[in-house]
Each structure stands twice: as structure tokens, then as C-alpha cells.
Design a protein around this motif. Structure first.
Motif, short mmCIF file in Angstrom:
data_model
loop_
_atom_site.label_atom_id
_atom_site.label_comp_id
_atom_site.label_asym_id
_atom_site.label_seq_id
_atom_site.Cartn_x
_atom_site.Cartn_y
_atom_site.Cartn_z
N ARG A 165 0.31 -5.26 -8.69
CA ARG A 165 1.55 -5.66 -8.54
C ARG A 165 2.22 -7.25 -8.45
O ARG A 165 3.34 -7.24 -8.45
CB ARG A 165 2.55 -4.68 -7.60
N LEU A 166 0.89 -7.96 -8.81
CA LEU A 166 1.73 -9.12 -8.34
C LEU A 166 2.72 -10.47 -8.76
O LEU A 166 3.58 -10.30 -8.14
CB LEU A 166 0.25 -9.90 -8.54
N ASN A 167 2.09 -10.24 -10.17
CA ASN A 167 3.72 -10.36 -11.24
C ASN A 167 5.12 -9.61 -10.46
O ASN A 167 5.78 -10.41 -10.82
CB ASN A 167 3.24 -10.30 -12.66
N GLN A 168 5.19 -8.49 -10.85
CA GLN A 168 6.02 -7.78 -9.93
C GLN A 168 7.06 -9.12 -8.76
O GLN A 168 8.20 -8.93 -8.74
CB GLN A 168 6.75 -5.93 -9.69
N PHE A 169 5.74 -9.01 -7.73
CA PHE A 169 6.53 -9.41 -6.67
C PHE A 169 7.28 -10.63 -6.76
O PHE A 169 8.66 -10.86 -6.62
CB PHE A 169 5.70 -9.16 -6.05
N LYS A 170 6.57 -11.52 -7.71
CA LYS A 170 6.95 -12.48 -8.57
C LYS A 170 8.28 -12.67 -8.79
O LYS A 170 9.03 -13.80 -8.65
CB LYS A 170 6.09 -13.48 -8.97
N ASP A 171 7.95 -11.94 -9.45
CA ASP A 171 10.02 -11.58 -10.63
C ASP A 171 10.80 -11.62 -9.19
O ASP A 171 11.55 -11.56 -9.59
CB ASP A 171 9.36 -10.54 -11.52
N GLU A 172 10.89 -10.60 -8.38
CA GLU A 172 11.17 -10.39 -7.79
C GLU A 172 11.59 -11.24 -6.75
O GLU A 172 12.93 -12.23 -6.15
CB GLU A 172 11.13 -9.65 -6.14
N ARG A 173 11.01 -11.95 -5.95
CA ARG A 173 10.81 -13.50 -5.12
C ARG A 173 11.79 -14.89 -5.79
O ARG A 173 12.57 -15.13 -5.36
CB ARG A 173 9.10 -14.53 -5.09
N ASN A 202 0.81 -1.31 -0.12
CA ASN A 202 -0.09 0.06 0.07
C ASN A 202 0.74 0.98 0.02
O ASN A 202 0.39 2.30 -0.03
CB ASN A 202 -0.96 0.38 1.08
N ASN A 203 2.12 1.09 -1.13
CA ASN A 203 3.45 2.59 -0.30
C ASN A 203 2.74 2.88 -1.92
O ASN A 203 1.48 3.76 -1.75
CB ASN A 203 4.56 1.33 -0.20
N ILE A 223 1.45 -8.73 1.87
CA ILE A 223 0.15 -9.02 1.80
C ILE A 223 -0.54 -7.89 0.70
O ILE A 223 0.10 -6.35 0.83
CB ILE A 223 -0.33 -8.41 2.78
N MET A 224 -1.16 -8.24 0.27
CA MET A 224 -1.97 -8.24 -0.74
C MET A 224 -3.46 -7.68 -0.58
O MET A 224 -3.85 -8.36 -0.40
CB MET A 224 -1.10 -8.54 -2.34
N ASP A 225 -3.97 -6.68 -1.41
CA ASP A 225 -4.97 -6.11 -1.18
C ASP A 225 -5.61 -7.16 -2.49
O ASP A 225 -5.26 -6.73 -3.37
CB ASP A 225 -6.08 -4.56 -1.41
N VAL A 254 0.58 -12.82 0.14
CA VAL A 254 -1.08 -14.29 1.13
C VAL A 254 -2.26 -12.62 0.77
O VAL A 254 -1.38 -11.23 0.34
CB VAL A 254 -1.10 -14.45 1.57
N THR A 255 -3.23 -12.56 1.00
CA THR A 255 -4.55 -11.40 0.69
C THR A 255 -4.57 -11.85 2.22
O THR A 255 -4.59 -12.70 3.26
CB THR A 255 -5.48 -11.78 0.02
N GLU A 256 -5.87 -10.99 2.95
CA GLU A 256 -6.22 -10.95 4.45
C GLU A 256 -6.28 -11.98 4.56
O GLU A 256 -6.71 -11.85 5.80
CB GLU A 256 -7.59 -9.38 3.72
N ALA A 257 -7.25 -12.83 3.80
CA ALA A 257 -8.01 -13.75 4.36
C ALA A 257 -7.02 -14.72 5.03
O ALA A 257 -8.05 -15.42 5.59
CB ALA A 257 -8.65 -14.50 2.69
N TRP A 258 -6.03 -14.80 4.56
CA TRP A 258 -4.71 -16.00 4.86
C TRP A 258 -5.16 -15.48 6.53
O TRP A 258 -4.41 -15.89 7.73
CB TRP A 258 -3.00 -15.54 4.71
N VAL A 259 -5.13 -13.43 6.98
CA VAL A 259 -4.90 -12.56 8.29
C VAL A 259 -5.78 -13.56 8.81
O VAL A 259 -5.15 -14.18 10.35
CB VAL A 259 -4.69 -11.62 7.76
N ARG A 260 -6.79 -13.53 8.45
CA ARG A 260 -8.38 -13.48 9.11
C ARG A 260 -8.05 -14.92 9.68
O ARG A 260 -8.04 -15.63 11.03
CB ARG A 260 -9.19 -13.05 8.20
#
Length: 933
Positions: A886-894, A836-837, A878-880, A904-910
Motif C-alpha cells: 500500500r506504499l504507493n496508495q499512501f503516497k497518493d494520499e499524502r 496492519n488493518n 509505519i509499514m512492515d 517509515v519502517t520499524e528501523a526508524w523507531v529502533r
């Protein structure tokens, strides 16, 4: 050079070793013999001919070995890195000084510590111990070793380089045993002559009488220019093996460091002449760090003027560092690659001001309290694969406008104004003096970009370049340092001090260290000055330092000798500015000091005092420009008026900067008596309430104010710890209270007793009172506390105890003591990055509204660590689910990382909170829609 035989099957090397084939056949003794011969030969041309013969022979042997193979990486580099050791970037951290080498030689040779030879090695600078080689450790070592070593060593150039590389690498890794082993290997396998030259290579001073430019010119006519472009010695040697093949275009390339273009020194009355009477640009010269920014797609690198890389601080991607995440979106969408030239500055967001060197800031460090890095760009050299250096400046600036969108406090483009005359330059310099800026830059709009040159159409104009503009300081020499090389056998650098005024008004008895000087005088002036003081120098004993001289606590560079002040002399110094420094007892020192003259006309006690330095520093924020330049005309008998220059006193020059002046309290009406009978000394205030405003408040509420604390002073008030506050803390006799306490009293219209959280420093008497009423964290035994005070107590506890535990250890403690009852350490071992930056492509928006903001607070409640940078320790992103852009960008970085993170999303936290345990993340990893790719 020894004849190189044809390689047989046993001599063949694999591809990893092919780059050192010739170096592994040439003895190090041959290279040392070359250096010895050059050193003994008189005349630069003769020296260069000797070196040329060696290089030609190397090239012939190379051709014989490789039979015209153009793809080999073998080159003259192994020898060149020893001929020019100061340019070897991979060996910046040997960690070896002359003293360490002396101790190792004493150990290897089994010398007694008090033996004459051991004393020579340990005291090589002292004329009596070293005799004719004073200051030259290598020369002293040679005479000690010449009867103790073999006539010829067994090591090759390759062997020596390998040992030196191992020393540098393992010193950086702090593996001292390996460093020691490699040094001993070198010392025990070389002749005395070889060791002499090896030592000079290690200390990076060969002293053969050939400059860097001369060595480069012998190797290839374009070698120095090419090195200035890429700062890579190996690349120069490999690509310039044939001296007949010229490099006509400067090969600037992405991610390859080079030395930037520099400015030639000038004064305002030279502007028209040097600019050939044509229009020129004037820019502000900022007081920052020269930095080159390289960008290619999503990757960034930052290089300093000397080629050192600072990417780890500023950020290699838009996810890390203290600058790149904030400027990534400032580049226009069509910019795929570029190289920018500019100045890295420290920017204070609240005051909208830039830091200066006088503030002792280093913006290259990861964290700089109160200041953020801001990149001030003034040139562009590469744009989408195209080298722009051969374009005129005015065209390059058009590319710069197309490349970035400026954002205040993060990345800006230098503004310039057109000028035509000397007077335009003088006016701009006077304006810079008023603004307390470093100076100005003059640039020819038609100039091309020439790395590492000062003759390319850029001029720098600073107050210290104009005679008479700078304040001069008279300081006393209190210590000296033995010289080396041509200055060997005498004091070449001097420690200077300022007097502490005596209370009885008589001659001062104590001097504080203030600065160290080593330039500004000729060899003759230095010899004459040494002769004058020769009989008065005394050896400096670190265990029993002289009582009349006080150095800064922890100052490591103790002088070799000291002078009784009454036997010393005053020197007149010029400098750019007074800056804060903890290396000198005054708390300040000088930037770019140089000697103007040795003062025979002033008595030793007529030097500046500590108070004089403080007053001078406060006049103009540390800047020492004390006048304006005026250009005018004077008629003579031969023709029209000729332009003259003169320096005049500045029209408005306050004796004290505004922030340091006392408040005008003549018209203040008293409204309360809560401070009656109490005397305050206010040093500084917060942004919301200045020093003067706080002084008025004290008087309004019945107190009195003084500018210097005394025996009757109730307390000192300060918002931040400055050098003056630090000096008062060292005296340990005053209570120094935070400005917030005073403002709380004023707001409540009630005198509120201090508690430990209100204090910047506590006097011994108040410490005893606090020990009776408060515990070690500041928690009162008898009084209720506010939420703010409780927060301070928790912070104190964290600083003293909790920070010593890592997240895993805290989790283990929680699990031990609260196995079933407490879920609040659920995410203790997780480091979370919330997506969320920055909004990609929108430089004006820094944060977006997101439910993740609230989720971050909730996760912190359950023990998680939240970070704003995607560093190597991040365990989860954690993504909204509403925005997966930016999902694919994060996967490239990983994929690039050895230590992976979960997405993950908020569902995992819950689910984790509901289950009371950290559940499997894979089922909650978001899936990008087809349109997101």
C-alpha cells in the motif's frame, strides 16, 4: 422588469462575475413587486401567468445581454433561489429567527422596548398584540415599518443574495458581528414591502399561494423532475434556460445528490389491486436512515434522503470514517463506480441486533456507543458509468449481486420473497409486528427507478396505516403554542402530559410533559377546540412556571400558554412507537404522533399516568401495534365471497417484555447468607448475566429482591444507564451500584464493601462516607487496591486533569521535570497509523498477524498516540518492510494533504529509541519494489 441596456466597456465583468450579470441589474424591489402581485391575485392559473411573464422577460433580457452565448453560467438561479428559499442548500444555517429580527428592527428603528410597536414585533403571535396579522411576523413587521422606510430600496437581486450568503457562511463560522452587520445592511436599505418579503425568504415561507411544483412547472415542464434527480437548484436553472428543450433521460451522476424513490402508503387488502394481480416482492422495512452511497474508484460520498452529506462521518476513503474502511474491500474488483440506495442502520456486534429510533440512536454521528454503522442495500442505480434507473427492478438486483460481497454487520443486501395475494402481505405484516419491525415494503419487479416519486410501484405497509392495529393513548393538554399563517391567532400545537398518581388516591395534582402534537385535526376541529378552551389559557411565565406542570430540565420550547389541568381536556393520540427523549419530563415521547379525536366523554383526571406509559412501552419494546390483521371472506346475496379485513388481539401479548420480567425464585435454594437482611432492586444486567439470573443469585445468597425500590431497599443494581436508571438518579435517594460489584461478591462468596469505582450513583449519605475514606479520584486512604482499581483511578485522573492538556503540553512538562532521566515521552507528539488493518481484496479477514502489533504497544509505552484511522492529525505511517503493497496508495494520499505525514519502517523507531531522540525520518522511508507499482 427594467429594460436592460447594451453593455459598454465599463459594464464588462470578469469571468468570475459573469454568472450574476442580469441579477446585478434587476432591483430586488421588482422581485418583491412580483411577489406582492402574485399574493394579491386569486386563482393558481392567474398567479402562474404573472410569474411566467416575469420569467419570459428575464429570458429575453438574458438573450439580449449574452447574444446567444451558450457557454455563459448566467441564469435565472439568483431569482429562483429567492422564490424557492427552502430549497437553497447553501443557506441551511442562517441562525436567524423571528425574535432576533424583532430585536434588530427595534434597534434600527430606535423603538422603546415597551412601546406599542416593539411589543407587536416581540409578541407577533399573540392575537391582542398583532391584531389581524397574528402569527405572521412579516405582516406585523410591514405595518410597523411602512411609515418609517423609503418608498423604494436601492439593492439589486445580486446584492441581496450576496448578503444572505454572507449571513449563512458567517453564522456557520460563528462570526456573529459579521452576521449582524449584513442583516443591518439589508434592513437599512429596503422599503417596508421589500423587508416583508425578505423576512419571508429568511424564514423560508413565502406564502404567495404557489407551490414548489407550480413554480417549477412555470419555469420548465421538466424542472421538478430534474431537481428531484440532482437536488441542485442552480443546475436546474442553468441547464433548462430554454423551455422548449426537454430532458428525456434522468441525468443521475456520481457525487451529485438526488432525492431517492419513495414508497406509497398502502394496507394489506390493497396489495393485489395496486400490484395489478401480478407477482410482487416483499422486503423488511428497517427503522434506519435512508442513505445513498456514491463510489468512484477510491472515493466515496454519502447523501441522505434530503441531499445532506454525511461523508465526514462514514468516510471519504478507505482510510477514514466509521464505515468506509470496513466495506471498501466488499466491492468486487471490477466495480469502478456505482450508486447504491439503502438504509443506514446501527448494528450491535455482540447481540447481533439492530438499533431502532426508540433507542434514541443517531447512526449519522461519528461515535455511537455499542453500535456500528451497517449499510443495508436494496437497490443500485449506477454501475461502471451506466445509469440503471430505466431498467426494471429485477434486472437492477442482478447488478447489485455483481457489485458487492455482503459482510454481516457492515454491508448487507436486502432479502426479498415473492408474493401474489393480499393474504401474503397480511402474513408478512403480522410477522413484522411479532419481530417488532417498522413494517414491510412491497415492490413491483418490473418497476423502473423514479427519484422523488411515490407512484412508481413501491408500497410501504406499516401497522399504523391499518385502522385498529395501533394502541391509542389518552393524554391531557397542559400547554399550547400560537400558530402562524392560516392557524394564526389561535393555539395550533399542544403540549400534552401524563398524570403522576397521587399518594392518597385522589385526583392527580402533578402532570409530566410527554409529547407535542400538531396534526391529525381539521381547521374546523381546531377552531372549535380553541373556542372551548379560549377562556382558560394563561400566559406561561418561564421564571415562575406553574407548580402543577413539570417540564424536562433544560427544555427550551416552553409553551406560550398553559392550562389548569381541571380546565383542560383529554385528546386521543395514535403514534408509531414510544421512544426515549430527554426533552420531556416522562423520559419518553411519541414518534409520529397525531390526534385521533378530542375526548369530551372523559374527565380530565382520567388521562394516562406515567406508570401507564411505562407499562405500555415495556409490552412490545416501545412499538404500539396492539393487534393482528386478518383477511377473510363473507358471502352475500350478490355473488361469491368478498375479502374483508378485521383486527384481532395478538395471540401472545405479554404484559412485560422478557428482559424486564421478575425471575421465578420459587425453587431457589439458599447457599449463603452474605446478602442476608438486604433488599435489592435489579434494573438490568450485562450480556453474560441477565436481570433474572442476577435476581436468582441474590436469593441464593440470602438477599431479597423487589421490582420497585422503597424505603428498605439496600441498593439498586444496574449494568447500564437506561431512562429508568436516569430517573432514579435524579431522585438522589438511592445508591445505584454496577452489576459487576454484585457478581464479584457472588464469585468470591463474600460481601465486598463498595468503593467509588463500583458506583453508578451515590446517595448523599454514602458520599459522606466516601469522603472520609477516599480521595477525589477514588483512591483509598487505608486499603490496598487491585490493578483493576488502579486503572479506574488513572482513568478518573485522566478525565479530570490530563485530558485538559494536549500532547505538546504534556511533552513540555516531561521535558521540564525529566530532562535527562526519562525517555518515556519520546514519541509524545507523534500520532501513529500502523499499516496492519484491513487486507485489501479480502473481506473475510479483518486483521493480519504483524510485528507492527507489538511495535504499536512499544511505541505507546514511549508516549505515542496510536490510531486506526488515517485522519488529518496523523504524523507518521509505519509499514512492515515485508509488505509494502500500500506504499504507493499512501503516497497518493499524502500528495492530496496540506499537512503531510512521514512514511517509515520499524528501523526508524529502533533508531529513535537507541538515540533517545526523534531522528530524521527521510532516510527510513521505504522504497517500493518495481513489481509493486
Amino acid at each position: 422588469m427594467s429594460k436592460v441596456n447594451k453593455m459598454g466597456d465599463d459594464d464588462k465583468r470578469d469571468s468570475a462575475d459573469i454568472s450574476v450579470v442580469l441579477a446585478s441589474k434587476v432591483k430586488f424591489a421588482e422581485l418583491c413587486g412580483l411577489l406582492e402581485k402574485i399574493w394579491k391575485t386569486q386563482g393558481t392559473d392567474k398567479k402562474k401567468r404573472i410569474l411566467k411573464n416575469f420569467i419570459d422577460h428575464w429570458r429575453q433580457s438574458h438573450e439580449t445581454l449574452h447574444k446567444g452565448n451558450k457557454d455563459t453560467t448566467d441564469s435565472f438561479y439568483p431569482a429562483m433561489r429567492l422564490l424557492l428559499p427552502h430549497l437553497e442548500k447553501e443557506r441551511v444555517a442562517y441562525g436567524i429567527k423571528e425574535n432576533m429580527l424583532a430585536k434588530l428592527l427595534i434597534e434600527v428603528l430606535c423603538l422603546g422596548k415597551e412601546s406599542p410597536d416593539a411589543i407587536k414585533l416581540l409578541h407577533y403571535k399573540a392575537p391582542k398584540a398583532a391584531r389581524g396579522d397574528a402569527g405572521d411576523f412579516a405582516g406585523v413587521a410591514y405595518y410597523v415599518l411602512k411609515n418609517r422606510c423609503p418608498d423604494r430600496g436601492s439593492l439589486t437581486i445580486y446584492d441581496v443574495n450576496e448578503c444572505l450568503d454572507n449571513i449563512a457562511t458567517n453564522n456557520a463560522a460563528k462570526k456573529k458581528d459579521v452576521v449582524r452587520k449584513n442583516i443591518l445592511s439589508l434592513l437599512t436599505n429596503m422599503s417596508a414591502i421589500e423587508l416583508k418579503w425578505l423576512i419571508r425568504m429568511i424564514v423560508k415561507e413565502l406564502k404567495v399561494g404557489l407551490s414548489q411544483a407550480s413554480v417549477f412547472s412555470v419555469y420548465h415542464p421538466d424542472a421538478e423532475e430534474f431537481y428531484n434527480v440532482n437536488n441542485n437548484l442552480e443546475r436546474v436553472c442553468r441547464q433548462m434556460m430554454d423551455p422548449n428543450v426537454r430532458i428525456h433521460e434522468i441525468g443521475i451522476s456520481i457525487f451529485s445528490p438526488f432525492t431517492p424513490m419513495l414508497g406509497e402508503r398502502a394496507s394489506p387488502d390493497q396489495a393485489e389491486k395496486l400490484m395489478e394481480g401480478k407477482m410482487y416482492y416483499i422486503e423488511t422495512k428497517y427503522d434506519g436512515e435512508r442513505m445513498l452511497l456514491h463510489k468512484k474508484e477510491q472515493e466515496y460520498k454519502y447523501f441522505s434522503r434530503s441531499g445532506n452529506e454525511y461523508t465526514s462521518s462514514f468516510g471519504a476513503t478507505s482510510f477514514d470514517g466509521n464505515l468506509t474502511p470496513f466495506i471498501h474491500s466488499c466491492f468486487k474488483t471490477d466495480v469502478k463506480s456505482c450508486i447504491l440506495d439503502g438504509e443506514m442502520l446501527g448494528y450491535h456486534e455482540e447481540t447481533k441486533t439492530y438499533a431502532t429510533k426508540a433507542m434514541n440512536t443517531d447512526i449519522k454521528r461519528q461515535q455511537q456507543e455499542g453500535y456500528q454503522p451497517c449499510y443495508h442495500v436494496f437497490d443500485i442505480l449506477f454501475y461502471n458509468g451506466k445509469v440503471l434507473t430505466n431498467l426494471p427492478l429485477k434486472e437492477r438486483l442482478q447488478y447489485l449481486e455483481k457489485a458487492i460481497t455482503p459482510v454481516e454487520g457492515r454491508i448487507t443486501i436486502s432479502q426479498h420473497k415473492e408474493a401474489y395475494s393480499n393474504q401474503d402481505c397480511a402474513d408478512a405484516l403480522n410477522e413484522a409486528i411479532d419481530n417488532r419491525e417498522e413494517g414491510i415494503m412491497l415492490k413491483n419487479p418490473e418497476s423502473v427507478y423514479r427519484p422523488s416519486t411515490r407512484k412508481g410501484g413501491w408500497l410501504k405497509v406499516k401497522p399504523e396505516y391499518v385502522g385498529g392495529l395501533m394502541d391509542e393513548l389518552d393524554v391531557l393538554i397542559i400547554g399550547g403554542y400560537f400558530g402562524v399563517g392560516s392557524r394564526g391567532g389561535m393555539m395550533s400545537h399542544f403540549l400534552c402530559g401524563a398524570a403522576v398518581p397521587s399518594e392518597d388516591g385522589k385526583e392527580p395534582k402533578l402532570f409530566y410533559s410527554f409529547c407535542k402534537i400538531g396534526s391529525g385535526y381539521s381547521k374546523k376541529e381546531l377552531r372549535d377546540f380553541n373556542s372551548k378552551l379560549a377562556d382558560h389559557w394563561q400566559a406561561f411565565d418561564k421564571r415562575k412556571p406553574p407548580s402543577c406542570i413539570e417540564l424536562a430540565p433544560g427544555f427550551k420550547e416552553k409553551p406560550d400558554a398553559w392550562l389548569e389541568p381541571s380546565k383542560s381536556a383529554i385528546v386521543q393520540i395514535k403514534a408509531a412507537e414510544i421512544i426515549t427523549s430527554d426533552k420531556f419530563r416522562t423520559g419518553y415521547t411519541l414518534r409520529f404522533p397525531r390526534v385521533e379525536s378530542f375526548r369530551d366523554d372523559k374527565a380530565w383526571y382520567e388521562c394516562m399516568t406515567v406508570a401507564d406509559i411505562e407499562d405500555l412501552r415495556q409490552k412490545s419494546g416501545g412499538k404500539l401495534a396492539g393487534g393482528y390483521i386478518e383477511l377473510g371472506g363473507e358471502d352475500d346475496d350478490d355473488g361469491p365471497a368478498k375479502k374483508k379485513r378485521r383486527v384481532v388481539s395478538r395471540a401472545v401479548r405479554p404484559t412485560l417484555a422478557a428482559q424486564f420480567r421478575a425471575a421465578d425464585i420459587s425453587s431457589i435454594q439458599q447457599v449463603s447468607q452474605i446478602f442476608e437482611g438486604k433488599e435489592f432492586c435489579i434494573i438490568n444486567g450485562p450480556q453474560t448475566c441477565s436481570k433474572q439470573d442476577m435476581e436468582k443469585k441474590v436469593v441464593e445468597f440470602g438477599g431479597t429482591v423487589v421490582q420497585n425500590p422503597g424505603n428498605k431497599t439496600f441498593c439498586i443494581v444496574a449494568d447500564k444507564v437506561t431512562v429508568r436508571v436516569s430517573n432514579l438518579i435524579k431522585r438522589d435517594i438511592y445508591d445505584i451500584v454496577k452489576a459487576d460489584w454484585l457478581l464479584k461478591c457472588v464469585e468470591a462468596k463474600l460481601f465486598i464493601s463498595w468503593n467509588p469505582s463500583d458506583m453508578l450513583h451515590t446517595s448523599p449519605q454514602t458520599v459522606k462516607v466516601f469522603q472520609q475514606d477516599y480521595d477525589k479520584y477514588g483512591d483509598s486512604f487505608t486499603k490496598d487496591i487491585s490493578p483493576d482499581q488502579l486503572n479506574v483511578i488513572f482513568t478518573n485522573m485522566a478525565a479530570s486533569d490530563i485530558d485538559k492538556l494536549n500532547a505538546k503540553e504534556i511533552a513540555e512538562i516531561e521535558d521540564h521535570y525529566f530532562p535527562d532521566d526519562s525517555p518515556f515521552g519520546l514519541f509524545r507528539t507523534c500520532k501513529i497509523y500502523m499499516d496492519n488493518n484491513l487486507v485489501i481484496g479480502d473481506p473475510t479477514t479483518h486483521m493480519r498477524d504483524s510485528s507492527l502489533d507489538f511495535l504499536a504497544l512499544e511505541m505507546r509505552f514511549f508516549g505515542a498516540s496510536i490510531t486506526t484511522h488515517l485522519d488529518q492529525d496523523v504524523s507518521h505511517i509505519i509499514m512492515d518492510k515485508k509488505d509494502l503493497s500500500r506504499l504507493n496508495q499512501f503516497k497518493d494520499e499524502r500528495r492530496k494533504r496540506q499537512r503531510k505525514f512521514h512514511i517509515v519502517t520499524e528501523a526508524w523507531v529502533r533508531e529513535c529509541i537507541e538515540e533517545g531522540t526523534v531522528t530524521h525520518e527521510r532516510v527510513h522511508e521505504p522504497v517500493a519494489l518495481s513489481g509493486d507499482n
